[in-house]
Design an enzyme around this catalytic site. Structure first.
Site: not given
Lengths: 449, 449
Positions: A36, A48-49, A131, A134, A192, A203, A207
């Site tokens: 960089v 969240r948890r 990026e 997809v 899943e 899904d 894409k």
């Protein structure tokens, strides 16, 4: 020359992808800094948890207040790997308002509301890179946005969902039915617990929308994408494909119309010849063909999902966005200048493979052929067989028994030439209405020829 | 918002690639302008032989004075598609000195003197882009420099020369010898009148140097690349590969050593299993595997040469460099911070397939096995056959005749486990010195497993 002030990064989400991003940012900090041109520091991780934070993730950076994190004012880059529409959209918008650039892996959000996000990024002089949205680590967004920026892309054709490819591959390899293959995919972690987004094609459709928009420099949302999942693909379809020297894949296809005045984007299962390179994409791998006017046909292949590959794509974008920050510049934003409309599925030109159960008596073929002719659909090949000759090969969906006799059943397999999808659909409807057609055993598009 | 002043582009060279660049810049000017954000205007074309300028190339822009063109002072981007070391190097340097950025397709120059060119670009705040230098339209430089900038690349393995792949593919398909296949490649335009750069591996070695440098963030020149061409690959080698379930490809291989402290780059023919995706890369196509720590294995496939594909890569870079110009920014420059040394071929760990003609008598195998053991080279498989059993399959290089008898000849095919190349070379030398070894019929490395 290394800048002393580090770039500060906020990570939203610390699941499979996020924890891998955090891990690599920590273990490979020196490499990232060198690439960089300044240190890149993880400044906060919103989850969240908090109890679930994984090993290797610095726990002192964890917060449950994502909004406060993106509003801190000292954040240079926000990495969003939460997924879903909200709160991701609000958080990204807030990030832009507070001067941060954003790296996102959120295909659903980009496919639904990409234009608004791009506009917000541009308004605030920020970058929006994605990026990882997809096909995991496979570089597709950057090649389309940058490498092919001087070319004219005519077609994108690919396998962009690993779960469904795994299921179809198992069905092809073992002869298993859809449910059995899905169970195996679930057991092995490829599907899943609720597989809807994958198996119903949502899904892949997201894409396809993203790829079509970039490829054709226009706006395409998921609502523009014709979508059919794989839940109705049967062992008989796969067996039928095999007899044709084909295999069945769930394809995302984005095309520029022949007259160049519109584009289409669709996701559906299709038969492709075994000789096509996509036919040999096994298990949960992804692969995408891009056909461009000058470049010709390019293929990109790799792991389409998973924590590490997706993290690789996120980090590549992080380096690019960070460099832009140091340069006080931004990378390519939305390019939608062609404003090409997205046509409906009915206008797509495609080919059908249709398997009919018909009465086994003279004249049936003539009757069926007439229906095709009436719809201006030209037939490529027809295969007619009495049932007993091939019941073994066709498998479970075809009832056994019945010699060739008046009043018995035969099977008619028709492969059409290319025709508008609407004409093909209408043909199938008309065939269903024929007395002599007992049923339509399988309809599938044929691609990749 | 379109800037009014167009960006001015000088094109150096107007052969197969240059004329295609000029044609696309003219016919697709509106698209390029929309993608860059400003019109991109061809301001001059330098050629050696103005009489040869092709159709579609604006003749009023043609000049024979390339130096004057790059010195004009109003040129924003110079596209160099002359090739070779000089005058390309001087012209590029002069272009930087006069404020232009450079897009080049010149693999030989970049592999010989890339560091100096990058330094000149940086000194003058200019860009040096060269996607077209490696594998035509296949995006490789950009994915390595940018998409994988947050990852750690461990290996690049690919077919990066179309001419040699065409020749080896023909030898494999038809059983032809090298000369015959080369003649066919020449007749079909796949090989140049002087095929040395291709068949001796210079072209592939230049690409390997460029890819290794980018992949490992270090400096690699063509002098660091171990190079063997395909001129000594025989029909017998191909037949031998087939018997092993392999095919022969000219591979460019760039690897990080297991300890991470050095890298290697090499180009040589090798046997790869038919199940490896590179085995199915036919004719003049190119394909490159990249193995990265987080991304896993990615493959990029497409036409590796030709006017249009190379022009596509040049124009993609032109758009990127032009955008940078408008942003007063520069893209990623040389990244060589790891300063990893390039090891010699002897330190590369590889496997050998060795075919020996030996005396057909007891004890030979034991003697041969001892030589391997003495060099710490472990044997994977041995196949021993009297000559008459397989002379047909082996083809022309093996003399026919001779039954299995005391004093006759047998063939011994040994495939080793992985060992340092130096140990393997030394083993072969020691084998040659054995009385019972009449000759070494074939030596080839085995890759892709």
């Amino acid at each position: 020359m290394m800048r002393t002030r580090p770039l500060k990064v906020a990570l939203l989400g610390c699941g499979v992808v996020g924890s891998e991003v955090a891990r690599i940012m920590t273990t490979h900090a020196d490499d990232l800094a060198a690439r960089v041109g300044a240190p890149v520091e993880l400044a906060g991780i919103a989850v969240r948890r908090p109890g679930r934070v994984r090993e290797g993730v610095p726990s002192e950076l964890v917060t449950t207040d994502a909004t406060a994190l993106v509003k801190r004012g000292d954040i240079d880059v926000v990495i969003e790997v939460i997924g879903g529409i909200e709160p991701a959209r609000s958080l990204i918008t807030t990030a832009f308002e507070h001067g941060a650039s954003v790296v996102s892996a959120n295909k659903a959000l980009l496919a639904e509301d990409g234009a608004a996000l791009h506009a917000a990024a541009e308004q605030h002089g920020a970058d929006l890179y994605y990026e990882a949205a997809v096909a995991g680590a496979i570089p597709l967004v950057r090649p389309l946005r940058e490498s092919l920026a001087g070319d004219k892309v005519n077609r994108v054709l690919g396998i962009v969902n690993g779960t469904t490819n795994f299921i179809l591959d198992r069905m092809d390899t073992s002869g298993a039915g859809y449910s059995e293959a899905l169970d195996e995919a679930t057991a092995l972690g490829y599907a899943e617990a609720d597989p809807t987004a994958d198996v119903e094609g949502f899904d892949a459709a997201a894409k396809a929308a993203i790829l079509a928009g970039i490829a054709f420099h226009t706006r395409v949302t998921i609502a523009d994408v014709h979508r059919e999942g794989i839940t109705e693909v049967t062992a008989a379809d796969i067996a039928s494909a095999k007899r044709m020297g084909c295999t069945v894949k769930l394809l995302a296809i984005c095309e520029r119309a022949a007259d160049g005045r519109s584009v289409t984007a669709r996701v559906h299962p299709a038969m492709i010849p075994l000789s096509h390179p996509l036919a040999s994409v096994r298990e949960a791998y992804n692969a995408v063909f891009i056909e461009a006017e000058a470049a010709g046909r390019l293929m990109f292949y790799g792991p389409g999902a998973g924590g590490s590959p997706t993290a690789s794509a996120v980090l590549g974008d992080l380096v690019a966005v960070s460099r832009n920050k140091l340069n006080d510049a931004t990378g390519p934003g939305e390019s939608a200048y062609t404003r090409l409309p997205v046509s409906h599925m009915g206008e797509v030109v495609t080919r059908y493979h249709i398997s009919l159960d018909v009465a086994d008596k003279p004249g049936v073929l003539a009757q069926v052929a007439m229906v095709f002719a009436e719809h201006d659909v030209s037939i490529d090949t027809v295969r007619q067989q009495a049932k007993e000759h091939f019941s073994g090969a066709v498998g479970a969906s075809v009832e056994g028994g019945g010699g060739r006799r008046e009043g018995g059943e035969a099977s008619l397999v028709v492969v059409t030439h290319r025709a508008p999808d609407a004409a093909l659909t209408a043909t199938v409807e008309a065939l269903r209405a024929l007395d002599t057609v007992r049923g339509v055993a399988s309809i599938m598009r044929v691609e990749g020829e």
